[in-house]
Design a protein around this motif. Structure first.
Motif, PDB file in Angstrom:
ATOM      1  N   MET A 130      35.598  -7.917  51.147  1.00  0.00           N
ATOM      2  CA  MET A 130      34.521  -7.327  51.946  1.00  0.00           C
ATOM      3  C   MET A 130      34.259  -8.188  53.177  1.00  0.00           C
ATOM      4  N   ASN A 131      34.123  -7.522  54.324  1.00  0.00           N
ATOM      5  CA  ASN A 131      33.948  -8.277  55.562  1.00  0.00           C
ATOM      6  C   ASN A 131      32.691  -9.136  55.537  1.00  0.00           C
ATOM      7  N   LEU A 132      32.785 -10.277  56.169  1.00  0.00           N
ATOM      8  CA  LEU A 132      31.593 -11.099  56.369  1.00  0.00           C
ATOM      9  C   LEU A 132      30.558 -10.249  57.098  1.00  0.00           C
ATOM     10  N   GLN A 133      29.301 -10.397  56.725  1.00  0.00           N
ATOM     11  CA  GLN A 133      28.259  -9.585  57.353  1.00  0.00           C
ATOM     12  C   GLN A 133      28.023 -10.020  58.796  1.00  0.00           C
ATOM     13  N   SER A 134      27.761  -9.043  59.650  1.00  0.00           N
ATOM     14  CA  SER A 134      27.347  -9.366  61.016  1.00  0.00           C
ATOM     15  C   SER A 134      25.976 -10.032  60.958  1.00  0.00           C
ATOM     16  N   ALA A 135      25.569 -10.629  62.075  1.00  0.00           N
ATOM     17  CA  ALA A 135      24.253 -11.267  62.130  1.00  0.00           C
ATOM     18  C   ALA A 135      23.154 -10.261  61.783  1.00  0.00           C
ATOM     19  N   LEU A 136      23.297  -9.048  62.290  1.00  0.00           N
ATOM     20  CA  LEU A 136      22.285  -8.022  62.031  1.00  0.00           C
ATOM     21  C   LEU A 136      22.277  -7.626  60.548  1.00  0.00           C
ATOM     22  N   GLU A 137      23.460  -7.403  59.985  1.00  0.00           N
ATOM     23  CA  GLU A 137      23.538  -7.057  58.556  1.00  0.00           C
ATOM     24  C   GLU A 137      22.950  -8.188  57.706  1.00  0.00           C
ATOM     25  N   PHE A 138      23.290  -9.423  58.064  1.00  0.00           N
ATOM     26  CA  PHE A 138      22.798 -10.540  57.266  1.00  0.00           C
ATOM     27  C   PHE A 138      21.279 -10.675  57.377  1.00  0.00           C
ATOM     28  N   SER A 139      20.716 -10.330  58.533  1.00  0.00           N
ATOM     29  CA  SER A 139      19.248 -10.367  58.666  1.00  0.00           C
ATOM     30  C   SER A 139      18.613  -9.396  57.663  1.00  0.00           C
ATOM     31  N   HIS A 140      19.211  -8.240  57.476  1.00  0.00           N
ATOM     32  CA  HIS A 140      18.664  -7.270  56.513  1.00  0.00           C
ATOM     33  C   HIS A 140      18.826  -7.771  55.079  1.00  0.00           C
ATOM     34  N   THR A 141      19.948  -8.428  54.811  1.00  0.00           N
ATOM     35  CA  THR A 141      20.143  -9.005  53.469  1.00  0.00           C
ATOM     36  C   THR A 141      19.047 -10.019  53.164  1.00  0.00           C
ATOM     37  N   VAL A 142      18.815 -10.915  54.100  1.00  0.00           N
ATOM     38  CA  VAL A 142      17.809 -11.971  53.899  1.00  0.00           C
ATOM     39  C   VAL A 142      16.412 -11.359  53.761  1.00  0.00           C
ATOM     40  N   LEU A 143      16.106 -10.385  54.595  1.00  0.00           N
ATOM     41  CA  LEU A 143      14.774  -9.762  54.520  1.00  0.00           C
ATOM     42  C   LEU A 143      14.610  -8.994  53.208  1.00  0.00           C
ATOM     43  N   SER A 144      15.658  -8.322  52.762  1.00  0.00           N
ATOM     44  CA  SER A 144      15.579  -7.593  51.484  1.00  0.00           C
ATOM     45  C   SER A 144      15.255  -8.531  50.333  1.00  0.00           C
ATOM     46  N   GLU A 145      15.743  -9.770  50.436  1.00  0.00           N
ATOM     47  CA  GLU A 145      15.529 -10.732  49.352  1.00  0.00           C
ATOM     48  C   GLU A 145      14.143 -11.366  49.406  1.00  0.00           C
ATOM     49  N   ASN A 146      13.452 -11.211  50.533  1.00  0.00           N
ATOM     50  CA  ASN A 146      12.198 -11.939  50.702  1.00  0.00           C
ATOM     51  C   ASN A 146      10.989 -11.073  51.018  1.00  0.00           C
ATOM     52  N   VAL A 147      11.224  -9.797  51.237  1.00  0.00           N
ATOM     53  CA  VAL A 147      10.123  -8.870  51.525  1.00  0.00           C
ATOM     54  C   VAL A 147      10.156  -7.799  50.444  1.00  0.00           C
ATOM     55  N   GLY A 148       8.980  -7.401  49.968  1.00  0.00           N
ATOM     56  CA  GLY A 148       8.978  -6.414  48.894  1.00  0.00           C
ATOM     57  C   GLY A 148       7.909  -5.353  49.067  1.00  0.00           C
ATOM     58  N   LEU A 149       7.806  -4.492  48.080  1.00  0.00           N
ATOM     59  CA  LEU A 149       6.807  -3.423  48.083  1.00  0.00           C
ATOM     60  C   LEU A 149       5.413  -4.006  48.283  1.00  0.00           C
ATOM     61  N   GLY A 150       4.638  -3.392  49.154  1.00  0.00           N
ATOM     62  CA  GLY A 150       3.257  -3.825  49.365  1.00  0.00           C
ATOM     63  C   GLY A 150       3.089  -4.880  50.445  1.00  0.00           C
ATOM     64  N   ASP A 151       4.202  -5.416  50.943  1.00  0.00           N
ATOM     65  CA  ASP A 151       4.110  -6.440  51.987  1.00  0.00           C
ATOM     66  C   ASP A 151       3.714  -5.839  53.336  1.00  0.00           C
ATOM     67  N   THR A 152       3.095  -6.670  54.164  1.00  0.00           N
ATOM     68  CA  THR A 152       2.912  -6.341  55.575  1.00  0.00           C
ATOM     69  C   THR A 152       4.018  -7.037  56.367  1.00  0.00           C
ATOM     70  N   VAL A 153       4.632  -6.306  57.295  1.00  0.00           N
ATOM     71  CA  VAL A 153       5.737  -6.862  58.087  1.00  0.00           C
ATOM     72  C   VAL A 153       5.617  -6.400  59.536  1.00  0.00           C
ATOM     73  N   VAL A 154       6.345  -7.088  60.411  1.00  0.00           N
ATOM     74  CA  VAL A 154       6.274  -6.766  61.835  1.00  0.00           C
ATOM     75  C   VAL A 154       7.675  -6.596  62.410  1.00  0.00           C
ATOM     76  N   ASP A 155       7.923  -5.456  63.046  1.00  0.00           N
ATOM     77  CA  ASP A 155       9.122  -5.293  63.860  1.00  0.00           C
ATOM     78  C   ASP A 155       8.698  -5.575  65.302  1.00  0.00           C
ATOM     79  N   ALA A 156       9.075  -6.731  65.793  1.00  0.00           N
ATOM     80  CA  ALA A 156       8.574  -7.191  67.092  1.00  0.00           C
ATOM     81  C   ALA A 156       9.284  -6.531  68.267  1.00  0.00           C
ATOM     82  N   THR A 157      10.402  -5.860  67.998  1.00  0.00           N
ATOM     83  CA  THR A 157      11.165  -5.173  69.048  1.00  0.00           C
ATOM     84  C   THR A 157      11.696  -3.868  68.467  1.00  0.00           C
ATOM     85  N   VAL A 158      10.886  -2.826  68.520  1.00  0.00           N
ATOM     86  CA  VAL A 158      11.237  -1.575  67.839  1.00  0.00           C
ATOM     87  C   VAL A 158      12.568  -1.002  68.325  1.00  0.00           C
ATOM     88  N   GLY A 159      12.743  -0.929  69.644  1.00  0.00           N
ATOM     89  CA  GLY A 159      14.023  -0.453  70.193  1.00  0.00           C
ATOM     90  C   GLY A 159      14.423   0.902  69.635  1.00  0.00           C
TER      91      GLY A 159
END
Lengths: 186, 186
Positions: free
Chosen positions: A1-30
Motif C-alpha cells: 500500500m502506498n505511503l500516505q500523502s501528507a493530506l491523507e496522513f493528516s486525516h489518519t492522525v485526526l481520526s485517531e485523536n478526534v472523536g464523537l462529541g468533539d469540537t473541531v475547527v477547519d481553519a481553511t474550508v476551501g
C-alpha cells in the motif's frame, strides 16, 4: 500500500485523536473536504467550525453539507481564521489548515504567515490534552516558502513538555508536494 | 492517542507493506526487536535475514527467537550489512535499519554512512514493487550527524518515478530523537 500523502496522513492522525462529541475547527474550508471529514468524525453531538474568507467556498461547502446531511453539527463562518477567538470559546479536540490558495480558485488569494500563526496560537489555547492540529502546507506558489518557514520556525520552538510536534514530508520530489506539521498537546 | 515515535511508525509502515511469505532483512539486529517483529510478520512461509557485526547481538537474538518459536523462518548472520549481497539473492518486501550504536552495548561500535549506504543500495536492488525500507536514524552520538546527512542526501536525490521517499521526525525536541526515512519502490 502506498505511503500516505501528507493530506491523507493528516486525516489518519485526526481520526485517531478526534472523536464523537468533539469540537473541531477547519481553519481553511476551501473545497470543503476537511469540513465534511470533520463533520462525520464528530457526529451529531459534536461541533465543526469552518472558516474561509471566500464566500464562494462557504456557499459550496454549505451545499455539500446539506447533501450529505452533515449540516446540523457545522457552522460556517466567512471570516479570516485570525479571528477564530471571536467565534470559538470551548475546548477543541482538533483543527486543520490547508495553507496556500484554493485549488481551482483565485491564486492571488493565499494564506499568509502572520494570520496563519495568529490562528494557530488561538487554537493552541483552546486545545484539550491529546488534541491535535494538522497544518498541511502547500508552498510551491509565490509567498509559500515564507509562510512555510514561519510556521516551521514557530513549531520548532514549542516546549516539548507541552507539545509534540511532528513533521511528515516526501523529500525526493521535484515539485513541492505539501508538508504536514502536526502539533499535539500532551 | 499519542503520535507514534519514529520507531513505532516504522513498524506501522512495514506492517502495511510486508506480509506472510515475504523475504525481509533486518540490517541491524541489535537487541533483536525488529528481527522478532519481522519474523511474526512474514510467518513460517517467509524468510528473515538478520545482520549484525556483534556476535553478542546475534546470540541474544537467537535465544529470543527460540523462546518465541520464530527461529525457523530466521537466518542470523554475524557480518556487516555492507555484505548483504553475499547472502540474500531473492526479491525482498522490506528491510529495516536502526542506525547508531547498540543500546546498552559498546558505544564506540557504531554504524557508518559509507557501509550503511552500501547496504541500502544493495537492498534497493532486491526490493519488489511496493517494497519498503525503513531507516531509523539515531544521530545524537559522535559521528551520528555525518551518517544522518549522508543518508538523507542520498535519499533526497532518488528518482521520484521509481521511489517514494518519506521523512518522519519530531522537530521540537531538545535532544535528538531518531528520525525515520522510508524508501518505497513504486
Amino acid at each position: 500500500m502506498n505511503l500516505q500523502s501528507a493530506l491523507e496522513f493528516s486525516h489518519t492522525v485526526l481520526s485517531e485523536n478526534v472523536g464523537l462529541g468533539d469540537t473541531v475547527v477547519d481553519a481553511t474550508v476551501g473545497n470543503g473536504n476537511d469540513t465534511i471529514f470533520f463533520a462525520s468524525l464528530v457526529g451529531k453531538t459534536g461541533k465543526v467550525y469552518g472558516f474561509d474568507i471566500q464566500q464562494a467556498a462557504i456557499d459550496q461547502t454549505k451545499q455539500q453539507l446539506l447533501l450529505t446531511g452533515l449540516q446540523a453539527q457545522t457552522t460556517l463562518i466567512c471570516d479570516g481564521h485570525e479571528n477564530i477567538a471571536q467565534y470559538v470559546h470551548q475546548p477543541i479536540g482538533g483543527a486543520i489548515f490547508n495553507l496556500g490558495y484554493l485549488p481551482g480558485g483565485d491564486k492571488s488569494i493565499i494564506t499568509h504567515g502572520v494570520t496563519t500563526l495568529t490562528a494557530i496560537k488561538t487554537l493552541m489555547l483552546l486545545l484539550r490534552r491529546g488534541g491535535t492540529i494538522c497544518i498541511v502546507i502547500y508552498y510551491g506558489h509565490p509567498g509559500g516558502e515564507e509562510e512555510r518557514e514561519s510556521v516551521e520556525q514557530f513549531a520548532r520552538q514549542l516546549d516539548q513538555k507541552t507539545y509534540n510536534v511532528l513533521e511528515y514530508q516526501f523529500i525526493n520530489q521535484v515539485h513541492t508536494p505539501p508538508r504536514l506539521v502536526v502539533i499535539q498537546k500532551r
